[in-house]
Design a protein around this motif. Structure first.
Motif, short mmCIF file in Angstrom:
data_model
loop_
_atom_site.label_atom_id
_atom_site.label_comp_id
_atom_site.label_asym_id
_atom_site.label_seq_id
_atom_site.Cartn_x
_atom_site.Cartn_y
_atom_site.Cartn_z
N MET A 1 19.21 14.93 65.81
CA MET A 1 17.73 15.19 65.94
C MET A 1 16.85 14.21 65.79
SD MET A 1 16.46 18.67 63.93
CE MET A 1 17.58 18.45 62.36
N TYR A 2 15.44 14.44 66.45
CA TYR A 2 14.86 13.34 66.01
C TYR A 2 13.32 13.88 66.03
CZ TYR A 2 13.52 13.28 71.11
OH TYR A 2 12.92 13.70 72.21
N SER A 3 12.23 13.12 65.10
CA SER A 3 10.96 13.83 65.21
C SER A 3 10.04 13.00 65.88
CB SER A 3 10.52 13.66 63.62
OG SER A 3 9.27 13.90 63.50
N GLU A 4 9.44 13.75 66.66
CA GLU A 4 8.38 13.05 67.67
C GLU A 4 7.15 12.61 66.74
OE1 GLU A 4 6.03 14.24 71.88
OE2 GLU A 4 5.54 15.42 70.15
N ARG A 5 6.88 13.22 65.87
CA ARG A 5 5.89 12.96 64.79
C ARG A 5 6.09 11.57 64.06
NH1 ARG A 5 1.98 15.63 67.64
NH2 ARG A 5 2.48 17.84 67.50
N THR A 6 7.24 11.46 63.31
CA THR A 6 7.52 10.25 62.42
C THR A 6 8.42 9.25 63.20
OG1 THR A 6 9.50 11.47 61.56
CG2 THR A 6 7.35 12.04 60.51
N GLY A 7 9.04 9.87 64.40
CA GLY A 7 10.03 8.50 64.91
C GLY A 7 11.19 8.67 64.36
N LYS B 1 15.04 9.69 63.16
CA LYS B 1 16.30 10.04 63.85
C LYS B 1 17.20 10.57 62.64
CE LYS B 1 15.57 7.55 67.87
NZ LYS B 1 16.09 6.75 68.67
N ILE B 2 18.01 11.64 62.83
CA ILE B 2 19.06 11.89 62.02
C ILE B 2 20.27 12.42 62.80
CG2 ILE B 2 17.98 14.47 61.91
CD1 ILE B 2 19.46 14.47 58.72
N ASP B 3 21.43 11.86 62.63
CA ASP B 3 22.68 12.39 63.32
C ASP B 3 23.68 12.39 62.10
OD1 ASP B 3 24.56 12.80 65.02
OD2 ASP B 3 24.60 10.82 65.76
N THR B 4 23.80 13.47 61.66
CA THR B 4 24.72 13.51 60.52
C THR B 4 25.52 14.74 60.45
OG1 THR B 4 24.76 13.43 57.93
CG2 THR B 4 23.14 14.81 59.06
N ILE B 5 26.83 14.47 59.90
CA ILE B 5 27.73 15.78 59.79
C ILE B 5 27.39 16.14 58.44
CG2 ILE B 5 30.19 16.33 59.49
CD1 ILE B 5 31.02 14.09 61.16
N TYR B 6 27.18 17.61 58.42
CA TYR B 6 26.57 18.27 57.11
C TYR B 6 27.42 19.22 56.51
CZ TYR B 6 25.50 22.53 59.99
OH TYR B 6 25.35 23.57 60.54
N TRP B 7 28.48 19.44 57.40
CA TRP B 7 29.54 20.50 56.95
C TRP B 7 30.65 20.28 57.44
CZ3 TRP B 7 32.71 23.88 59.60
CH2 TRP B 7 33.14 25.26 58.97
N ILE B 8 31.99 20.27 56.41
CA ILE B 8 33.18 19.91 56.59
C ILE B 8 34.11 21.00 56.27
CG2 ILE B 8 35.11 18.43 56.15
CD1 ILE B 8 33.24 16.06 56.61
N GLU B 9 35.10 21.58 56.97
CA GLU B 9 35.84 22.59 56.36
C GLU B 9 35.30 23.68 55.40
OE1 GLU B 9 39.60 20.63 55.39
OE2 GLU B 9 39.60 19.65 57.09
N GLY B 10 34.15 24.18 55.82
CA GLY B 10 33.63 25.11 54.81
C GLY B 10 32.98 24.86 53.68
N ASP B 11 32.58 23.58 53.63
CA ASP B 11 31.69 23.17 52.57
C ASP B 11 30.51 22.19 53.19
OD1 ASP B 11 33.26 24.10 50.50
OD2 ASP B 11 34.97 22.43 50.76
N TYR B 12 29.48 22.52 52.63
CA TYR B 12 28.32 21.70 53.07
C TYR B 12 28.40 20.37 52.34
CZ TYR B 12 26.32 25.75 55.25
OH TYR B 12 26.28 27.04 56.02
N ILE B 13 28.17 19.34 52.72
CA ILE B 13 27.94 17.98 52.20
C ILE B 13 26.84 17.81 51.62
CG2 ILE B 13 28.40 15.59 52.62
CD1 ILE B 13 29.95 16.44 55.19
#
Length: 143
Positions: free
Chosen positions: A1-7, A9-21
Motif C-alpha cells: 500500500m502506498y500514500s499518494e499524499r505523503t509518498g 509505502k508499506i508492505d508488511t505481513i501483519y498476521w501469522i497463523e491467527g495472530d496479529y503482529i
C-alpha cells in the motif's frame, strides 16, 4: 500500500497463523493516520482484514493507493464542508474505514471483491475512482 499524499509505502505481513503482529499493526496505524494533521488512531484490524482479503481476491500485485484512513474530527468537518458525500459520523473517525484505489482494477471490480467478503460496508465512488471499505454493517452504495 502506498500514500499518494505523503509518498510513504508499506508492505508488511501483519498476521501469522491467527495472530496479529503488534509491530506491524503499529506500522499500519502510523501509515493510515490523518495525513493532514498527523493524528493517529488504532485502525480496526477488521478493516485491514477486509482490505487484505479483497486484494487477494483481485489477484493484483499492485499495492493499494490509500486516499483516506483515519480522519480526525477536524479533517472530517473540513471535508464535509466541501462535499455532501462525507458522512457526519463517518467510520473513518473511528479508524474503521479506508478509501482505496488500484490503477489496474476498476471501481466495480474492487467493490465486487470487497462485497464478496460480506464483512462490512462498500462504497463505490466511480467519478472519483476509489472504493470505500469499512468494518461496519454489511451494506453497499454508490455507482
Amino acid at each position: 500500500m502506498y500514500s499518494e499524499r505523503t509518498g510513504e509505502k508499506i508492505d508488511t505481513i501483519y498476521w501469522i497463523e491467527g495472530d496479529y503482529i503488534a509491530e506491524a499493526i503499529r506500522e499500519i496505524n502510523v501509515f493510515m493516520r490523518d495525513w493532514r494533521n498527523n493524528q493517529m488512531m488504532d485502525i480496526d484490524t477488521r478493516t485491514v482484514d477486509i482490505m487484505a482479503a479483497s486484494h487477494k481476491l483481485l489477484e493484483s500485485s499492485e499495492p493499494y493507493m490509500l486516499l483516506s484512513g483515519y480522519r480526525s474530527p477536524a479533517t472530517n468537518a473540513m471535508l464535509r464542508s466541501r462535499s455532501s458525500g462525507v458522512a457526519k459520523n463517518s467510520l473513518h473517525l473511528k479508524g474503521q474505514a479506508a478509501d482505496l484505489r488500484l490503477a489496474s482494477r476498476s471501481v466495480s471490480q474492487m467493490a465486487r471483491a470487497a462485497a464478496a467478503c460480506k464483512a462490512g460496508g462498500v462504497g463505490k465512488y466511480s467519478s472519483s475512482n476509489f472504493v470505500h471499505m469499512d468494518c461496519g454493517a454489511v451494506r453497499s452504495w454508490g455507482s
